[in-house]
Design an enzyme around this catalytic site. Sequence first.
Site, PDB file in Angstrom:
ATOM      1  NE  ARG A  91      -2.329   3.963  -2.423  1.00  0.00           N
ATOM      2  CZ  ARG A  91      -3.466   4.269  -3.037  1.00  0.00           C
ATOM      3  NH1 ARG A  91      -3.839   3.579  -4.104  1.00  0.00           N
ATOM      4  NH2 ARG A  91      -4.234   5.253  -2.605  1.00  0.00           N
ATOM      5  CG  HIS A 178      -4.264   1.052   0.092  1.00  0.00           C
ATOM      6  ND1 HIS A 178      -5.244   2.002   0.112  1.00  0.00           N
ATOM      7  CD2 HIS A 178      -3.094   1.714   0.294  1.00  0.00           C
ATOM      8  CE1 HIS A 178      -4.698   3.190   0.325  1.00  0.00           C
ATOM      9  NE2 HIS A 178      -3.386   3.038   0.432  1.00  0.00           N
TER      10      HIS A 178
END
Length: 309
Positions: A91, A178
Amino acid sequence: MSRKLAIIGVGHVGSTVAHQIVAGGLADDLVLIDTNEAKVQADALDFEDAMANLPYHTNIFVNDYSQLEDTDIIISSLGKISLQDNKNDDRFAELPFTSQEVIGVANEIKNSGFKGLIITITNPVDVITSIYQQVTGLPKNHVLGTGTLLDSSRMKRSVAKSLKIDPRSVVGYNLGEHGNSQFTAWSTVRVLGKPILGIAEKSHLDLDAINDEAKHGGFTVFRGKKYTNYGIASAATRLYSVIMSNALTELPVSNYRAEYGSYLSYPAIVGRDGIVAQLQLDLTQDELDKLQVSANFIKSKYNETMNTK
């Protein structure tokens, strides 16, 4: 008192959140902001076309930062997920783009006189949440990210499928970033009335495989359609609803933990004042070590990013 929400970034995720809000009657006023003027205007018109067949009415405003002054909650869903393609499921491939965009947006938010809460979806979410808080100067408990709320739901889905039960019957958390340093804290997971560690062998659960599936499930979706939207939009909409209704719900969201000096995902009580109370889990030493690794990674990326801007 009217409920006013702004969504900044109306791509695949932002428009899905907006649809859930409009179809569910979850806001009275909805502000949509996006750099793609044609796309955001088209979405606004599409939602207005839908209202004759919906039980709710929503007032929609487009690309007007002045509307943020009396907005209750902003959801940041801006991004460029195509940057993650062929980047080894990372990410942080989006960070050079999103950090620049978010600094500009955060200054617009600050200049508007906004005094509400910010929910961050934008990846990498923990670093971006940190940037929003730093630039806007809003209280740390009023700036939070969806964090591992989605990853925890992916873990619950995987456990539930293995045991042939509903995912809402699984209790427990994924913690940390995350991203790739997150992990399932198995000591927190309970199912069928018992700690999962006590029934995993009997039920032939491969906990390592489930942990990997929770961590990489988003990229499985991404490889299939080149974006993700339904899972994360549902997580963001739930978080928005919990805040607006002051539900005081325990959720694993990205919040600032002073002992780690960083935003990371750890369960907290969420309500109208944002992070109302922080929990203290009884984690194993291995889980504490993993959480520290995650915190260190997030902090290093945040410092690296802000020092170059």
